[in-house]
Design a protein around this motif. Structure first.
Motif, PDB file in Angstrom:
ATOM      1  N   LYS A  35      10.937  14.053  32.460  1.00  0.00           N
ATOM      2  CA  LYS A  35      11.771  14.829  33.479  1.00  0.00           C
ATOM      3  C   LYS A  35      10.939  16.087  33.812  1.00  0.00           C
ATOM      4  O   LYS A  35      11.505  16.883  34.627  1.00  0.00           O
ATOM      5  CB  LYS A  35      13.078  15.062  33.087  1.00  0.00           C
ATOM      6  CG  LYS A  35      14.201  13.976  32.756  1.00  0.00           C
ATOM      7  CD  LYS A  35      15.492  14.095  32.262  1.00  0.00           C
ATOM      8  CE  LYS A  35      16.079  15.014  33.119  1.00  0.00           C
ATOM      9  NZ  LYS A  35      17.616  15.354  32.495  1.00  0.00           N
ATOM     10  N   CYS A  36       9.813  16.202  33.313  1.00  0.00           N
ATOM     11  CA  CYS A  36       8.897  17.157  33.411  1.00  0.00           C
ATOM     12  C   CYS A  36       9.640  18.675  33.133  1.00  0.00           C
ATOM     13  O   CYS A  36       9.671  19.639  33.679  1.00  0.00           O
ATOM     14  CB  CYS A  36       8.448  17.571  34.681  1.00  0.00           C
ATOM     15  SG  CYS A  36       7.016  16.034  35.173  1.00  0.00           S
ATOM     16  N   ASN A  72      23.151  17.308  38.882  1.00  0.00           N
ATOM     17  CA  ASN A  72      21.999  16.630  39.468  1.00  0.00           C
ATOM     18  C   ASN A  72      21.416  17.621  40.569  1.00  0.00           C
ATOM     19  O   ASN A  72      20.239  18.025  40.804  1.00  0.00           O
ATOM     20  CB  ASN A  72      22.523  15.535  40.491  1.00  0.00           C
ATOM     21  CG  ASN A  72      21.269  14.790  41.114  1.00  0.00           C
ATOM     22  OD1 ASN A  72      20.281  14.622  40.656  1.00  0.00           O
ATOM     23  ND2 ASN A  72      21.863  14.412  42.203  1.00  0.00           N
ATOM     24  N   VAL A  73      22.510  18.332  41.222  1.00  0.00           N
ATOM     25  CA  VAL A  73      21.852  19.582  42.299  1.00  0.00           C
ATOM     26  C   VAL A  73      21.089  20.759  41.441  1.00  0.00           C
ATOM     27  O   VAL A  73      20.119  21.196  41.888  1.00  0.00           O
ATOM     28  CB  VAL A  73      23.341  20.165  43.017  1.00  0.00           C
ATOM     29  CG1 VAL A  73      22.540  21.259  43.820  1.00  0.00           C
ATOM     30  CG2 VAL A  73      23.707  19.052  43.719  1.00  0.00           C
ATOM     31  N   GLN A  78      16.378  23.475  40.528  1.00  0.00           N
ATOM     32  CA  GLN A  78      15.847  24.344  39.278  1.00  0.00           C
ATOM     33  C   GLN A  78      16.412  25.707  39.170  1.00  0.00           C
ATOM     34  O   GLN A  78      15.816  26.825  39.352  1.00  0.00           O
ATOM     35  CB  GLN A  78      14.198  24.495  39.445  1.00  0.00           C
ATOM     36  CG  GLN A  78      13.668  23.148  39.487  1.00  0.00           C
ATOM     37  CD  GLN A  78      12.260  23.008  39.178  1.00  0.00           C
ATOM     38  OE1 GLN A  78      11.677  24.431  38.958  1.00  0.00           O
ATOM     39  NE2 GLN A  78      11.478  22.064  38.945  1.00  0.00           N
ATOM     40  N   HIS A  79      17.860  25.665  39.192  1.00  0.00           N
ATOM     41  CA  HIS A  79      18.654  26.832  38.897  1.00  0.00           C
ATOM     42  C   HIS A  79      17.924  27.667  37.558  1.00  0.00           C
ATOM     43  O   HIS A  79      18.499  28.847  37.562  1.00  0.00           O
ATOM     44  CB  HIS A  79      20.222  26.453  38.766  1.00  0.00           C
ATOM     45  CG  HIS A  79      20.452  26.074  40.242  1.00  0.00           C
ATOM     46  ND1 HIS A  79      22.202  26.019  40.607  1.00  0.00           N
ATOM     47  CD2 HIS A  79      20.204  25.888  41.372  1.00  0.00           C
ATOM     48  CE1 HIS A  79      22.287  25.320  41.680  1.00  0.00           C
ATOM     49  NE2 HIS A  79      20.956  25.340  42.432  1.00  0.00           N
ATOM     50  N   PHE A  92      10.629  10.811  38.862  1.00  0.00           N
ATOM     51  CA  PHE A  92      11.895  10.270  39.011  1.00  0.00           C
ATOM     52  C   PHE A  92      12.796  10.903  39.944  1.00  0.00           C
ATOM     53  O   PHE A  92      13.802  10.284  40.355  1.00  0.00           O
ATOM     54  CB  PHE A  92      12.655  10.280  37.705  1.00  0.00           C
ATOM     55  CG  PHE A  92      12.278   9.063  36.766  1.00  0.00           C
ATOM     56  CD1 PHE A  92      12.915   7.861  36.872  1.00  0.00           C
ATOM     57  CD2 PHE A  92      11.113   9.212  35.711  1.00  0.00           C
ATOM     58  CE1 PHE A  92      12.351   6.688  36.028  1.00  0.00           C
ATOM     59  CE2 PHE A  92      10.828   8.219  34.869  1.00  0.00           C
ATOM     60  CZ  PHE A  92      11.464   7.032  35.107  1.00  0.00           C
ATOM     61  N   SER A  93      12.267  12.179  40.196  1.00  0.00           N
ATOM     62  CA  SER A  93      13.017  12.832  41.232  1.00  0.00           C
ATOM     63  C   SER A  93      13.024  12.240  42.753  1.00  0.00           C
ATOM     64  O   SER A  93      13.544  12.819  43.607  1.00  0.00           O
ATOM     65  CB  SER A  93      12.495  14.546  41.447  1.00  0.00           C
ATOM     66  OG  SER A  93      12.470  15.194  40.184  1.00  0.00           O
ATOM     67  N   ASN A  94      12.069  11.459  42.710  1.00  0.00           N
ATOM     68  CA  ASN A  94      11.891  10.617  44.130  1.00  0.00           C
ATOM     69  C   ASN A  94      12.649   9.627  44.484  1.00  0.00           C
ATOM     70  O   ASN A  94      12.952   9.220  45.329  1.00  0.00           O
ATOM     71  CB  ASN A  94      10.431  10.153  44.277  1.00  0.00           C
ATOM     72  CG  ASN A  94       9.415  11.014  44.208  1.00  0.00           C
ATOM     73  OD1 ASN A  94       9.648  12.363  44.721  1.00  0.00           O
ATOM     74  ND2 ASN A  94       8.206  10.932  43.666  1.00  0.00           N
ATOM     75  N   LEU A  95      13.518   9.359  43.348  1.00  0.00           N
ATOM     76  CA  LEU A  95      14.461   8.196  43.341  1.00  0.00           C
ATOM     77  C   LEU A  95      15.675   9.062  43.501  1.00  0.00           C
ATOM     78  O   LEU A  95      16.103   9.869  43.335  1.00  0.00           O
ATOM     79  CB  LEU A  95      14.461   7.433  41.951  1.00  0.00           C
ATOM     80  CG  LEU A  95      13.304   6.639  41.683  1.00  0.00           C
ATOM     81  CD1 LEU A  95      13.410   6.091  40.523  1.00  0.00           C
ATOM     82  CD2 LEU A  95      13.006   5.689  42.757  1.00  0.00           C
TER      83      LEU A  95
END
Ligand SMILES: [Zn+2]
Length: 400
Positions: A35-36, A72-73, A78-79, A92-95
């Motif tokens: 998830k970096c 998810n949001v 990146q709050h 995985f963010s691309n999915l």
């Protein structure tokens, strides 16, 4: 739309594969890399809530109530920047997946290898106050040895001593956490420590069972919240490390997926064990296992309904109803089953709740009866509790 219902297309040579990504199961360090995000040992290392850790010789999470959960949001936007690695975005963010719910906690690593071991350590070699005396340790270990002949073969391993449990496989730790620990620690571990362990054990019993996860998930969360809070009073602030804190998120993950076994690494461990047995030599390991898998795919798969009824101790114990169980002894000429039936099961424990809820009961008198195989509701095992009583335990975890 449910993210889990989204199909992803993967191109492989000239073939297009349609893949549904259910969840990503891995241990916590691997999850942070995928998830970096910062590791669990960092100040903002919890991947499910935004709580900042406290340094107590190691990073701990002291807040138990009113947690601010990530979603998810908030993850994708990146709050909380400190949670993410700078200039790094997870592939995985691309999915089109939920970046929080698709990465559930894995109870194999976090509970069986994490929290359970964390409690064993102070009992067997910790500070005074929690340390069992040599005589008490001998008694617990003797009880564990006595149970070895009563453990069904579905368990890959037999009970080992408390000292060995600290470095054992996850499957042995799970056996202790869900079943044998309740019996061997009772009357030996000081009452405060035993009640605390039981809150953890019963909550996990609920969350590994698909049925109980549906009916008792709120109660399981209350037990785990109590366990975390009480853990600080008993073992000190340093007890609330990431693995213990993550218990506060465990119920939500179990509820999302149906039970903890639906999103745990146990299935992979079990497959890995099977794959290893297929390999005969160190050469071309991948080719060997692929060939064996291809051969097996030609053989019709036996469904769970077709599994043979077991006739030998200790594998022949089955639940018949919520208040009765039996040992199957023989198959009659007419195809029925000669059974020793214990028809008046009573509660084994009343704290933190009636143990009949999670299928731990004392066997009363028995009588021989002829039953049909359709009367058998599920697998169980009968353990002697050290006081001459037979205690039947429904096997709640995934047996496949
Ligand atoms: Zn958290």
């Amino acid at each position: 739309m449910l993210y889990q219902d989204v199909f992803h297309l993967i191109m492989w040579h000239e073939t297009t594969l349609s893949v549904r990504l259910r969840c990503i199961t891995c241990d916590t360090p691997a999850k942070a890399m995928l998830k970096c995000i910062k590791q669990f040992s960092g100040y903002c290392g919890c991947d499910e809530c935004t709580q900042k850790g406290n340094w107590e010789g190691r990073i701990t999470y002291q807040q138990v109530h009113d947690l601010t959960l990530r979603n998810n949001v908030s993850f994708r936007e990146q709050h909380q920047p400190e949670h993410h690695h700078e200039n790094a975005v997870s592939p995985f963010s691309n999915l089109q997946i939920d970046m929080i719910k698709c990465f559930p906690a894995d109870y194999m690593h976090q509970c069986c290898l994490g929290v359970m071991r964390k409690m064993l350590l102070p009992w067997s070699q910790g500070k005074s106050g929690h340390l069992l005396s040599p005589a008490q340790l001998r008694e617990v270990n003797q009880r564990l040895r006595n149970l070895r002949s009563d453990i069904p073969h579905i368990f890959a391993r037999k009970p080992c001593s408390l000292e060995e449990l600290e470095r054992c496989k996850a499957t042995e730790s799970r056996q202790f956490m869900l079943y044998t620990g309740k019996v061997v620690l009772r009357g030996i571990l000081p009452e405060t420590l035993y009640s605390h362990f039981m809150a953890f054990s019963v909550a996990l019993c609920i969350l590994v069972s698909p049925h109980l996860t549906q009916t008792h998930n709120v109660y399981a969360h209350e037990l785990l919240t109590y366990f975390v809070e009480q853990g600080r009073h008993i073992y000190g602030k340093e007890f609330l490390v990431y693995n213990v804190h993550s218990l506060l998120h465990l119920t939500a993950d179990a509820t999302t997926y149906g039970s903890l076994d639906k999103c745990s690494a146990f299935a992979f461990e079990s497959s890995m064990h099977k794959l290893k047995k297929m390999v005969r030599s160190g050469n071309h390991v991948l080719v060997q296992s692929t060939k064996r898998l291809q051969e097996r795919s030609q053989i019709p798969v036996q469904t769970s309904e077709e599994k043979p009824i077991q006739l030998k101790h200790p594998n022949n114990v089955y639940i018949v109803s919520p208040t009765s169980c039996c040992e199957v002894l023989e198959r009659t000429n007419s195809g029925k089953l000669l059974c020793r039936v214990f028809s008046h099961l009573t509660s084994y424990l009343y704290e933190p709740c009636d143990s009949m809820i999670y299928g731990a009961c004392v066997c009363g008198p028995s009588k021989m009866e002829i039953l049909d195989k359709t009367n058998l509701q599920g697998r169980s095992m009968i353990l002697e509790d050290g006081h001459g009583r037979k205690v039947v335990f429904s096997l709640l975890h995934d047996l496949d």
